[in-house]
Design an enzyme around this catalytic site. Sequence first.
Site, PDB file in Angstrom:
ATOM      1  N   GLY A 265     -29.863 -29.448  -6.839  1.00 17.77           N
ATOM      2  CA  GLY A 265     -28.643 -30.022  -6.269  1.00 17.77           C
ATOM      3  C   GLY A 265     -28.247 -31.267  -7.044  1.00 17.77           C
ATOM      4  O   GLY A 265     -28.467 -31.360  -8.251  1.00 17.77           O
ATOM      5  N   GLU A 266     -27.655 -32.227  -6.341  1.00 25.30           N
ATOM      6  CA  GLU A 266     -27.231 -33.504  -6.927  1.00 25.30           C
ATOM      7  C   GLU A 266     -26.073 -33.363  -7.917  1.00 25.30           C
ATOM      8  O   GLU A 266     -25.662 -34.348  -8.523  1.00 25.30           O
ATOM      9  CB  GLU A 266     -28.385 -34.216  -7.656  1.00 25.30           C
ATOM     10  CG  GLU A 266     -29.597 -34.517  -6.825  1.00 25.30           C
ATOM     11  CD  GLU A 266     -30.692 -35.226  -7.622  1.00 25.30           C
ATOM     12  OE1 GLU A 266     -30.456 -35.583  -8.806  1.00 25.30           O
ATOM     13  OE2 GLU A 266     -31.781 -35.412  -7.067  1.00 25.30           O
ATOM     14  N   GLY A 267     -25.588 -32.151  -8.159  1.00 23.40           N
ATOM     15  CA  GLY A 267     -24.588 -31.947  -9.194  1.00 23.40           C
ATOM     16  C   GLY A 267     -25.185 -31.758 -10.568  1.00 23.40           C
ATOM     17  O   GLY A 267     -24.456 -31.781 -11.579  1.00 23.40           O
TER      18      GLY A 267
ATOM     19  N   GLU B 269     -24.197 -32.608  -4.229  1.00 27.41           N
ATOM     20  CA  GLU B 269     -24.503 -32.959  -2.842  1.00 27.41           C
ATOM     21  C   GLU B 269     -25.944 -33.407  -2.704  1.00 27.41           C
ATOM     22  O   GLU B 269     -26.779 -33.138  -3.561  1.00 27.41           O
ATOM     23  CB  GLU B 269     -24.239 -31.777  -1.912  1.00 27.41           C
ATOM     24  CG  GLU B 269     -24.700 -30.418  -2.401  1.00 27.41           C
ATOM     25  CD  GLU B 269     -26.192 -30.270  -2.559  1.00 27.41           C
ATOM     26  OE1 GLU B 269     -26.948 -30.820  -1.719  1.00 27.41           O
ATOM     27  OE2 GLU B 269     -26.624 -29.589  -3.508  1.00 27.41           O
TER      28      GLU B 269
END
EC number: 2.4.2.21
Length: 343
Positions: free
Chosen positions: A307-309, A166
């Site tokens: 975050g960001e995966g 996300e």
Amino acid sequence: MSDPIPSADPLDDLRALIRGAPGPDRGAVAAARARDAELTKPAGSLGRLEEIVEWLAAWQGRTPPAIHHPLVAVFAANHGVAERGVSAYPASVTKQMVANFAAGGAAINQICIAEDISLKVFELALDVPTPDITVADAFDRTGFVATVAFGMEAISGGIDLLCLGEMGIANTTVAAAVHYALYGGSAEDWVGRGTGVDDEGLARKRAAVEAAVARLDGERDGLEVLRHVGGREIAAMAGAILAARHQRIPVIVDGYVTTAAAAALHAIDPHAIDHCLFSHLSVEPGHRRVLERLGVKPLLDLGLRLGEGTGAALAAGIVKSAVRIHAGMATFSSAGVSERGVH
């Protein structure tokens, strides 16, 4: 037989999908376990890698499990609560980071290259933030269901492993509100520094979470909690997790914000996230608490909070290695190795 009549409440239809999700393929697990017993190694010597193979077999429904088309899906959204100074960065950074993803300049791009994983970024109305959850619901019922449905549709295309990520300024505030609403305690239990807010920003963040959850008046239904105090990326990730279950796609969950999507489904049915592997332990203080509530053990502890995966993609590399070992390793009989000699 005629098709069932849809419920008057679309959230009831989602609850039915959650509770009616298919279970694990126990035959595939047994076959994976039987092959593992024949591999040229002492039983149990690969620890969690052996558990990962069984998990994949259970949810892919095949032995040996395989990963040919893994995907990192990053959902990006903006939040009205950002205007309350709960983040170290302005909301405009969400769109800037989405552009950075597209240009290949973010951390997740580099990890996906290193691990040979596809990356897709899904923008969710970045120019129209959800309302400030301290004073209004994030969604009306129709908008919420549409956002979940968007997440469900986003994972089409023949993938066999889904890694969720996300991007959204202020979304650790939103995630903290979801966890606080679901599990209680105090706002302080669930609110961390996120992007690195100072002490004053942390106080504003706690106050925002307190105000948002106070509006729920004790509501703990997972979908209602998301509708009231969630965000578009979290609702879409919940949809992606649900659709993956019905399509027999195992899911790797990233960090604190992504876990909020899983927690909301778990609140409806504790088995709804059995097909999920939790990639890592975030330094957000509430993450350890929610993982304990879910009864899951993260694979990695690297001090991540981006975050960001990123954590999910790193974990996918380990999962791919586990699959390769299971499928490619010689058996005692094929290698001419005495079983007794390795025990």
